[in-house]
Scaffold this motif. Structure first.
Motif, short mmCIF file in Angstrom:
data_model
loop_
_atom_site.label_atom_id
_atom_site.label_comp_id
_atom_site.label_asym_id
_atom_site.label_seq_id
_atom_site.Cartn_x
_atom_site.Cartn_y
_atom_site.Cartn_z
N ALA A 185 -5.39 -1.22 9.94
CA ALA A 185 -4.79 -1.03 8.83
C ALA A 185 -5.48 -1.72 7.88
O ALA A 185 -5.26 -1.47 6.59
N GLN A 186 -6.15 -2.86 7.91
CA GLN A 186 -6.95 -3.58 7.00
C GLN A 186 -8.33 -3.68 7.01
O GLN A 186 -8.94 -3.91 6.03
N HIS A 187 -8.97 -3.33 8.02
CA HIS A 187 -10.49 -3.23 8.27
C HIS A 187 -10.99 -1.90 8.77
O HIS A 187 -10.79 -1.63 9.82
N GLN A 188 -11.76 -1.27 8.01
CA GLN A 188 -12.21 0.00 8.67
C GLN A 188 -13.36 -0.45 9.39
O GLN A 188 -14.08 -1.57 9.41
N ASN A 189 -13.85 0.48 10.50
CA ASN A 189 -14.93 0.32 11.29
C ASN A 189 -16.01 1.14 10.67
O ASN A 189 -15.90 2.12 9.90
N PRO A 190 -17.39 0.99 11.40
CA PRO A 190 -18.40 1.71 10.82
C PRO A 190 -18.23 3.15 10.97
O PRO A 190 -18.72 3.86 9.90
N GLN A 191 -17.54 3.89 11.84
CA GLN A 191 -17.40 5.31 11.87
C GLN A 191 -16.73 5.50 10.64
O GLN A 191 -17.04 6.66 10.01
N GLU A 192 -15.61 4.78 10.43
CA GLU A 192 -14.94 5.27 9.30
C GLU A 192 -15.64 4.96 8.04
O GLU A 192 -15.54 5.56 7.00
N ALA A 193 -16.68 3.92 7.82
CA ALA A 193 -17.31 3.80 6.61
C ALA A 193 -18.35 4.58 6.35
O ALA A 193 -18.38 5.14 5.20
N HIS B 148 -6.72 -0.25 0.63
CA HIS B 148 -5.76 -0.55 1.76
C HIS B 148 -6.01 -1.76 2.33
O HIS B 148 -6.64 -1.91 3.24
N HIS B 149 -5.31 -2.81 1.83
CA HIS B 149 -5.54 -4.14 2.34
C HIS B 149 -4.25 -5.00 2.16
O HIS B 149 -3.38 -4.57 2.22
N TRP B 150 -4.47 -6.29 1.90
CA TRP B 150 -3.33 -7.11 1.64
C TRP B 150 -3.67 -8.51 1.26
O TRP B 150 -5.16 -8.49 0.92
N SER B 151 -3.17 -9.55 1.06
CA SER B 151 -3.35 -10.68 0.72
C SER B 151 -2.68 -12.04 1.18
O SER B 151 -1.51 -11.91 1.60
N ALA B 152 -3.28 -13.25 0.91
CA ALA B 152 -2.61 -14.37 1.59
C ALA B 152 -3.64 -15.65 1.44
O ALA B 152 -4.66 -15.35 1.66
N GLY C 106 -8.66 -0.92 4.89
CA GLY C 106 -8.49 0.18 6.10
C GLY C 106 -8.76 1.40 5.51
O GLY C 106 -8.76 1.77 4.39
N PHE C 107 -9.03 2.32 6.44
CA PHE C 107 -9.66 3.58 6.11
C PHE C 107 -8.30 4.63 5.65
O PHE C 107 -8.59 5.18 4.58
N HIS C 108 -6.99 4.45 6.08
CA HIS C 108 -5.94 4.71 5.26
C HIS C 108 -6.22 6.45 5.05
O HIS C 108 -5.94 7.05 4.19
N ASP C 109 -6.59 6.89 6.29
CA ASP C 109 -7.07 8.34 6.33
C ASP C 109 -7.86 9.20 5.20
O ASP C 109 -7.77 10.27 4.73
N GLY C 110 -8.79 8.03 4.70
CA GLY C 110 -9.48 8.31 3.69
C GLY C 110 -8.93 8.78 2.29
O GLY C 110 -9.58 8.96 1.20
N ILE C 111 -7.66 8.39 1.97
CA ILE C 111 -6.89 8.70 0.74
C ILE C 111 -7.63 8.12 -0.46
O ILE C 111 -7.83 8.83 -1.57
N ASN C 112 -7.90 7.00 -0.21
CA ASN C 112 -8.52 6.27 -1.64
C ASN C 112 -9.83 6.75 -1.79
O ASN C 112 -10.25 6.79 -3.06
N TYR C 113 -10.63 7.00 -0.89
CA TYR C 113 -11.95 7.56 -0.95
C TYR C 113 -11.92 8.97 -1.54
O TYR C 113 -12.66 9.16 -2.57
N LYS C 114 -10.94 9.72 -1.36
CA LYS C 114 -11.08 11.01 -1.99
C LYS C 114 -10.41 10.97 -3.44
O LYS C 114 -10.87 11.69 -4.37
N ALA C 115 -9.38 10.02 -3.64
CA ALA C 115 -8.85 9.89 -4.95
C ALA C 115 -9.92 9.09 -5.84
O ALA C 115 -10.34 9.52 -7.04
N ASN D 243 0.81 -1.23 -0.04
CA ASN D 243 -0.18 0.19 -0.08
C ASN D 243 0.87 1.19 0.04
O ASN D 243 1.53 1.57 0.96
N PRO D 244 0.98 2.13 -1.31
CA PRO D 244 1.60 3.20 -0.96
C PRO D 244 1.58 4.13 0.07
O PRO D 244 0.11 4.49 0.43
N GLU D 245 2.44 4.52 0.70
CA GLU D 245 2.22 5.48 1.92
C GLU D 245 1.53 4.80 3.22
O GLU D 245 1.10 5.32 3.69
N GLY D 246 1.36 3.46 3.08
CA GLY D 246 0.54 2.87 3.94
C GLY D 246 1.08 2.05 4.79
O GLY D 246 2.49 2.12 4.98
#
Length: 338
Positions: A268-276, A199-203, A233-242, A29-32
Protein backbone atom coordinates in the motif's frame (compact mmCIF):
# COMPACT_ATOMS: atom_id res chain seq x y z
CA UNK A 1 -8.99 30.33 40.51
CA UNK A 2 -6.20 28.84 38.48
CA UNK A 3 -7.01 28.61 34.81
CA UNK A 4 -6.99 25.31 32.99
CA UNK A 5 -4.17 25.34 30.44
CA UNK A 6 -5.39 25.20 26.83
CA UNK A 7 -5.50 21.79 25.26
CA UNK A 8 -2.89 20.99 22.69
CA UNK A 9 -4.41 20.56 19.24
CA UNK A 10 -4.95 16.95 18.22
CA UNK A 11 -2.92 17.63 15.10
CA UNK A 12 0.27 19.56 15.97
CA UNK A 13 1.11 20.41 12.36
CA UNK A 14 -2.04 21.44 10.54
CA UNK A 15 -5.48 22.89 11.24
CA UNK A 16 -7.81 23.25 8.32
CA UNK A 17 -11.16 22.37 6.80
CA UNK A 18 -12.32 18.80 6.31
CA UNK A 19 -11.82 17.56 2.76
CA UNK A 20 -11.94 14.36 0.74
CA UNK A 21 -8.48 13.47 2.16
CA UNK A 22 -8.51 15.18 5.60
CA UNK A 23 -10.96 14.30 8.39
CA UNK A 24 -10.12 17.23 10.63
CA UNK A 25 -7.26 15.45 12.40
CA UNK A 26 -5.51 13.08 10.00
CA UNK A 27 -4.97 12.83 6.27
CA UNK A 28 -5.92 9.72 4.33
CA UNK A 29 -5.87 8.20 0.84
CA UNK A 30 -9.35 8.46 -0.70
CA UNK A 31 -10.65 4.98 -1.48
CA UNK A 32 -7.21 3.73 -0.46
CA UNK A 33 -5.45 1.98 2.39
CA UNK A 34 -4.05 3.22 5.69
CA UNK A 35 -0.63 1.97 6.80
CA UNK A 36 -0.64 -1.24 8.81
CA UNK A 37 -0.28 -0.99 12.58
CA UNK A 38 2.22 -1.92 15.27
CA UNK A 39 1.25 -5.60 15.43
CA UNK A 40 1.83 -6.06 11.71
CA UNK A 41 5.05 -4.06 11.93
CA UNK A 42 6.39 -6.40 14.61
CA UNK A 43 5.30 -9.43 12.58
CA UNK A 44 7.38 -8.09 9.70
CA UNK A 45 10.40 -7.18 11.83
CA UNK A 46 10.59 -10.60 13.47
CA UNK A 47 9.34 -12.68 10.56
CA UNK A 48 12.71 -13.19 8.88
CA UNK A 49 13.36 -12.86 5.19
CA UNK A 50 15.55 -9.76 5.23
CA UNK A 51 18.52 -10.05 2.86
CA UNK A 52 21.57 -8.24 4.22
CA UNK A 53 23.18 -5.35 2.39
CA UNK A 54 26.91 -4.68 2.21
CA UNK A 55 28.25 -2.01 4.56
CA UNK A 56 29.58 -0.13 1.57
CA UNK A 57 28.43 -0.17 -2.06
CA UNK A 58 30.36 2.45 -4.05
CA UNK A 59 28.67 3.79 -7.14
CA UNK A 60 30.16 2.98 -10.55
CA UNK A 61 29.88 6.72 -11.29
CA UNK A 62 32.22 9.33 -9.83
CA UNK A 63 30.68 12.23 -7.93
CA UNK A 64 29.12 14.65 -10.39
CA UNK A 65 30.08 18.31 -10.67
CA UNK A 66 26.98 19.95 -12.15
CA UNK A 67 26.93 23.04 -14.33
CA UNK A 68 25.36 26.10 -12.77
CA UNK A 69 22.30 25.96 -15.03
CA UNK A 70 20.75 24.05 -17.90
CA UNK A 71 18.84 26.26 -20.35
CA UNK A 72 16.87 25.94 -23.58
CA UNK A 73 15.31 22.53 -24.19
CA UNK A 74 17.72 20.83 -21.80
CA UNK A 75 16.48 18.63 -18.96
CA UNK A 76 19.17 17.07 -16.80
CA UNK A 77 18.72 14.78 -13.81
CA UNK A 78 21.63 13.97 -11.50
CA UNK A 79 21.25 11.29 -8.88
CA UNK A 80 22.43 12.21 -5.39
CA UNK A 81 21.03 9.12 -3.69
CA UNK A 82 17.76 7.49 -2.60
CA UNK A 83 15.04 10.08 -3.37
CA UNK A 84 17.41 13.05 -3.69
CA UNK A 85 17.62 14.22 -7.30
CA UNK A 86 18.98 17.41 -8.81
CA UNK A 87 16.61 18.55 -11.56
CA UNK A 88 18.04 21.18 -13.91
CA UNK A 89 15.57 22.63 -16.36
CA UNK A 90 14.64 26.06 -17.78
CA UNK A 91 17.45 27.75 -15.84
CA UNK A 92 16.16 26.39 -12.51
CA UNK A 93 17.99 24.08 -10.10
CA UNK A 94 15.55 21.95 -8.10
CA UNK A 95 16.40 19.45 -5.37
CA UNK A 96 13.95 16.75 -4.33
CA UNK A 97 13.80 15.37 -0.77
CA UNK A 98 17.41 16.39 -0.03
CA UNK A 99 19.34 14.11 2.32
CA UNK A 100 23.10 14.43 2.76
CA UNK A 101 23.08 12.98 6.29
CA UNK A 102 24.70 9.63 7.03
CA UNK A 103 21.49 8.18 8.48
CA UNK A 104 17.79 8.50 7.65
CA UNK A 105 16.73 8.53 11.27
CA UNK A 106 15.76 10.86 14.11
CA UNK A 107 19.11 9.93 15.67
CA UNK A 108 22.65 10.47 14.40
CA UNK A 109 23.97 7.26 15.96
CA UNK A 110 21.36 4.65 15.02
CA UNK A 111 18.98 3.94 12.18
CA UNK A 112 19.25 3.20 8.44
CA UNK A 113 22.73 4.16 7.26
CA UNK A 114 23.67 5.04 3.72
CA UNK A 115 25.98 2.58 1.97
CA UNK A 116 26.95 4.90 -0.88
CA UNK A 117 28.20 8.46 -0.64
CA UNK A 118 26.09 11.26 -2.13
CA UNK A 119 26.44 11.49 -5.90
CA UNK A 120 27.14 15.22 -5.62
CA UNK A 121 29.35 16.60 -2.87
CA UNK A 122 27.36 19.24 -1.02
CA UNK A 123 29.96 21.91 -1.79
CA UNK A 124 29.68 21.11 -5.51
CA UNK A 125 25.97 21.89 -5.71
CA UNK A 126 24.98 24.65 -8.14
CA UNK A 127 22.84 27.48 -6.74
CA UNK A 128 19.64 25.81 -5.56
CA UNK A 129 16.44 27.69 -6.36
CA UNK A 130 13.72 25.29 -5.22
CA UNK A 131 13.52 22.34 -2.84
CA UNK A 132 10.60 19.91 -3.07
CA UNK A 133 9.87 17.91 0.09
CA UNK A 134 7.24 15.27 -0.68
CA UNK A 135 6.49 14.12 2.88
CA UNK A 136 7.96 13.91 6.35
CA UNK A 137 9.49 10.44 6.64
CA UNK A 138 13.14 10.72 7.67
CA UNK A 139 14.45 9.41 4.35
CA UNK A 140 12.72 12.35 2.65
CA UNK A 141 12.63 15.22 5.17
CA UNK A 142 16.09 15.70 6.69
CA UNK A 143 16.21 18.84 8.80
CA UNK A 144 20.01 18.86 9.04
CA UNK A 145 20.31 19.01 5.26
CA UNK A 146 17.53 21.57 4.92
CA UNK A 147 19.27 23.78 7.47
CA UNK A 148 22.52 23.67 5.52
CA UNK A 149 20.74 24.38 2.26
CA UNK A 150 18.93 27.31 3.84
CA UNK A 151 22.16 28.79 5.16
CA UNK A 152 24.14 28.39 1.95
CA UNK A 153 21.50 28.68 -0.81
CA UNK A 154 18.30 30.12 0.68
CA UNK A 155 15.99 28.11 -1.62
CA UNK A 156 12.23 28.29 -1.79
CA UNK A 157 10.97 25.13 -0.05
CA UNK A 158 7.72 23.64 -1.33
CA UNK A 159 5.97 20.91 0.64
CA UNK A 160 2.48 19.51 1.33
CA UNK A 161 0.30 20.72 4.19
CA UNK A 162 1.69 20.36 7.70
CA UNK A 163 5.27 19.68 6.72
CA UNK A 164 5.88 23.42 6.65
CA UNK A 165 5.27 23.50 10.43
CA UNK A 166 7.99 20.90 11.00
CA UNK A 167 10.46 22.77 8.82
CA UNK A 168 9.58 26.22 10.20
CA UNK A 169 10.27 25.06 13.76
CA UNK A 170 13.84 24.29 12.73
CA UNK A 171 14.21 27.08 10.15
CA UNK A 172 12.00 30.01 11.18
CA UNK A 173 13.45 32.30 8.49
CA UNK A 174 13.13 29.89 5.58
CA UNK A 175 10.86 30.68 2.64
CA UNK A 176 8.30 27.88 2.60
CA UNK A 177 5.12 27.32 0.62
CA UNK A 178 2.70 24.66 1.83
CA UNK A 179 0.35 23.11 -0.70
CA UNK A 180 -2.72 20.94 -0.74
CA UNK A 181 -3.51 18.43 -3.46
CA UNK A 182 -4.80 20.28 -6.50
CA UNK A 183 -3.06 23.57 -5.73
CA UNK A 184 -0.56 25.33 -8.00
CA UNK A 185 2.29 27.76 -7.50
CA UNK A 186 3.88 29.83 -10.29
CA UNK A 187 7.45 30.93 -10.94
CA UNK A 188 7.98 33.69 -13.48
CA UNK A 189 5.45 33.52 -16.31
CA UNK A 190 5.99 30.05 -17.71
CA UNK A 191 6.89 27.67 -14.86
CA UNK A 192 4.38 26.15 -12.47
CA UNK A 193 4.45 23.46 -9.80
CA UNK A 194 1.27 21.49 -9.09
CA UNK A 195 0.74 19.44 -5.94
CA UNK A 196 -0.92 16.13 -6.78
CA UNK A 197 -2.08 13.00 -4.91
CA UNK A 198 0.00 9.91 -4.28
CA UNK A 199 -0.84 6.88 -2.13
CA UNK A 200 1.33 7.02 0.97
CA UNK A 201 1.34 8.24 4.59
CA UNK A 202 3.46 10.25 7.00
CA UNK A 203 5.01 10.15 10.49
CA UNK A 204 7.95 11.55 12.44
CA UNK A 205 7.12 9.55 15.59
CA UNK A 206 4.56 7.13 16.98
CA UNK A 207 2.05 9.88 17.83
CA UNK A 208 1.80 11.88 14.62
CA UNK A 209 0.88 9.30 11.98
CA UNK A 210 -0.80 10.90 8.96
CA UNK A 211 -0.92 14.38 10.54
CA UNK A 212 1.03 15.95 7.65
CA UNK A 213 0.15 15.46 4.02
CA UNK A 214 2.15 13.55 1.40
CA UNK A 215 2.16 14.43 -2.30
CA UNK A 216 3.63 14.17 -5.77
CA UNK A 217 4.56 17.23 -7.81
CA UNK A 218 4.19 18.21 -11.47
CA UNK A 219 6.75 20.73 -12.72
CA UNK A 220 5.59 22.42 -15.93
CA UNK A 221 8.29 24.24 -17.90
CA UNK A 222 8.93 25.43 -21.48
CA UNK A 223 11.17 22.34 -21.80
CA UNK A 224 8.36 19.95 -20.89
CA UNK A 225 6.54 18.55 -17.88
CA UNK A 226 8.11 16.50 -15.08
CA UNK A 227 6.10 14.23 -12.80
CA UNK A 228 7.95 13.68 -9.53
CA UNK A 229 6.86 11.07 -6.98
CA UNK A 230 8.86 10.56 -3.79
CA UNK A 231 6.96 7.53 -2.46
CA UNK A 232 3.74 5.84 -3.50
CA UNK A 233 1.80 2.64 -3.50
CA UNK A 234 0.44 1.74 -6.92
CA UNK A 235 -3.23 2.07 -5.83
CA UNK A 236 -4.55 0.40 -9.00
CA UNK A 237 -2.89 3.14 -11.04
CA UNK A 238 -5.57 5.65 -10.02
CA UNK A 239 -3.23 8.59 -9.43
CA UNK A 240 -1.19 7.87 -12.56
CA UNK A 241 -4.33 7.95 -14.69
CA UNK A 242 -5.51 11.14 -13.01
CA UNK A 243 -2.16 12.85 -13.62
CA UNK A 244 -2.29 11.99 -17.32
CA UNK A 245 -5.90 13.16 -17.62
CA UNK A 246 -5.09 16.50 -15.97
CA UNK A 247 -1.63 17.26 -17.33
CA UNK A 248 -1.32 15.32 -20.57
CA UNK A 249 2.03 13.90 -21.59
CA UNK A 250 5.16 14.11 -19.44
CA UNK A 251 8.68 14.38 -20.76
CA UNK A 252 9.93 12.68 -17.59
CA UNK A 253 8.56 10.86 -14.58
CA UNK A 254 10.75 10.35 -11.50
CA UNK A 255 9.43 7.12 -10.04
CA UNK A 256 10.38 5.14 -6.90
CA UNK A 257 11.33 1.52 -7.54
CA UNK A 258 12.69 0.26 -4.19
CA UNK A 259 11.72 -0.58 -0.59
CA UNK A 260 8.86 -2.90 -1.59
CA UNK A 261 9.37 -6.23 0.26
CA UNK A 262 7.57 -7.96 1.88
CA UNK A 263 4.63 -7.17 -0.36
CA UNK A 264 1.98 -7.98 2.27
CA UNK A 265 3.34 -5.12 4.39
CA UNK A 266 4.68 -2.68 1.77
CA UNK A 267 2.18 -2.94 -1.08
CA UNK A 268 0.00 0.00 0.00
CA UNK A 269 2.91 2.39 0.51
CA UNK A 270 5.71 1.38 -1.91
CA UNK A 271 5.19 0.24 -5.48
CA UNK A 272 7.51 -2.40 -6.92
CA UNK A 273 9.36 -2.13 -10.26
CA UNK A 274 6.64 -3.98 -12.18
CA UNK A 275 4.11 -1.43 -10.97
CA UNK A 276 6.48 1.46 -11.65
CA UNK A 277 6.78 0.44 -15.31
CA UNK A 278 3.01 0.21 -15.55
CA UNK A 279 2.85 3.68 -13.95
CA UNK A 280 5.24 5.05 -16.58
CA UNK A 281 2.79 4.01 -19.28
CA UNK A 282 -0.37 5.05 -17.46
CA UNK A 283 0.88 8.59 -16.83
CA UNK A 284 1.97 8.94 -20.46
CA UNK A 285 5.64 9.73 -19.74
CA UNK A 286 8.26 9.51 -22.46
CA UNK A 287 11.04 8.64 -19.99
CA UNK A 288 11.44 7.72 -16.35
CA UNK A 289 14.23 8.04 -13.80
CA UNK A 290 14.10 5.31 -11.16
CA UNK A 291 15.06 6.25 -7.61
CA UNK A 292 14.46 5.20 -3.96
CA UNK A 293 16.79 2.20 -4.08
CA UNK A 294 20.36 1.18 -3.35
CA UNK A 295 21.23 3.88 -0.78
CA UNK A 296 19.79 2.91 2.62
CA UNK A 297 18.17 -0.40 3.49
CA UNK A 298 14.61 0.17 4.61
CA UNK A 299 13.00 -3.14 3.70
CA UNK A 300 13.76 -6.81 2.98
CA UNK A 301 14.92 -6.99 -0.64
CA UNK A 302 18.57 -7.30 -1.65
CA UNK A 303 20.42 -4.15 -2.69
CA UNK A 304 20.40 -5.02 -6.41
CA UNK A 305 16.92 -6.57 -6.47
CA UNK A 306 15.09 -3.42 -7.69
CA UNK A 307 17.41 -3.01 -10.67
CA UNK A 308 17.07 -6.66 -11.68
CA UNK A 309 13.31 -6.56 -11.19
CA UNK A 310 13.11 -3.39 -13.30
CA UNK A 311 14.96 -5.12 -16.15
CA UNK A 312 12.45 -7.99 -16.05
CA UNK A 313 9.47 -5.65 -15.85
CA UNK A 314 10.61 -3.62 -18.85
CA UNK A 315 11.02 -6.75 -20.91
CA UNK A 316 7.66 -8.16 -19.77
CA UNK A 317 5.82 -4.96 -20.67
CA UNK A 318 7.66 -4.27 -23.93
CA UNK A 319 9.30 -1.04 -22.78
CA UNK A 320 12.83 -0.31 -23.97
CA UNK A 321 15.47 0.06 -21.23
CA UNK A 322 16.39 3.50 -22.58
CA UNK A 323 12.99 4.82 -21.48
CA UNK A 324 13.34 3.86 -17.80
CA UNK A 325 16.75 4.29 -16.18
CA UNK A 326 17.49 3.27 -12.60
CA UNK A 327 19.92 6.03 -11.63
CA UNK A 328 23.00 5.41 -9.49
CA UNK A 329 24.68 8.00 -7.28
CA UNK A 330 26.55 10.46 -9.48
CA UNK A 331 24.81 9.34 -12.66
CA UNK A 332 23.66 12.10 -15.02
CA UNK A 333 20.62 11.64 -17.27
CA UNK A 334 20.17 14.16 -20.09
CA UNK A 335 16.56 13.45 -20.95
CA UNK A 336 15.86 13.37 -24.69
CA UNK A 337 13.31 15.74 -26.14
CA UNK A 338 10.01 14.09 -27.03
Amino acid sequence: MPQTPPRKPRNPYYTGPISDHFDGTVFFNPEGEAPLGFREFMRWQFGGGRIGWPKSAPSPFPPAKPDDHVDGDGLRITMVGHATLLIQVAGLNILTDPVWSLRTSPFSFIGPKRVVAPGIAFDDLPPIDIVLVTHNHYDHLDLATLKRLHEEHGPHIITPLGNDTIIHRALPDAKISDMDWGEKISFWDDITIDCEPCHHWSARNARDRRMALWAAFVISTPAGKIYHIGDTGFHDGINYKAAAAKHGAFRLANLPIGAYEPRWFMKAQHQNPQEAVEGLQLCNASYAAGHHFGTVQLTDEAIEAPVRALEVALKDQGVTPERFRALRAGEVFDVPVG
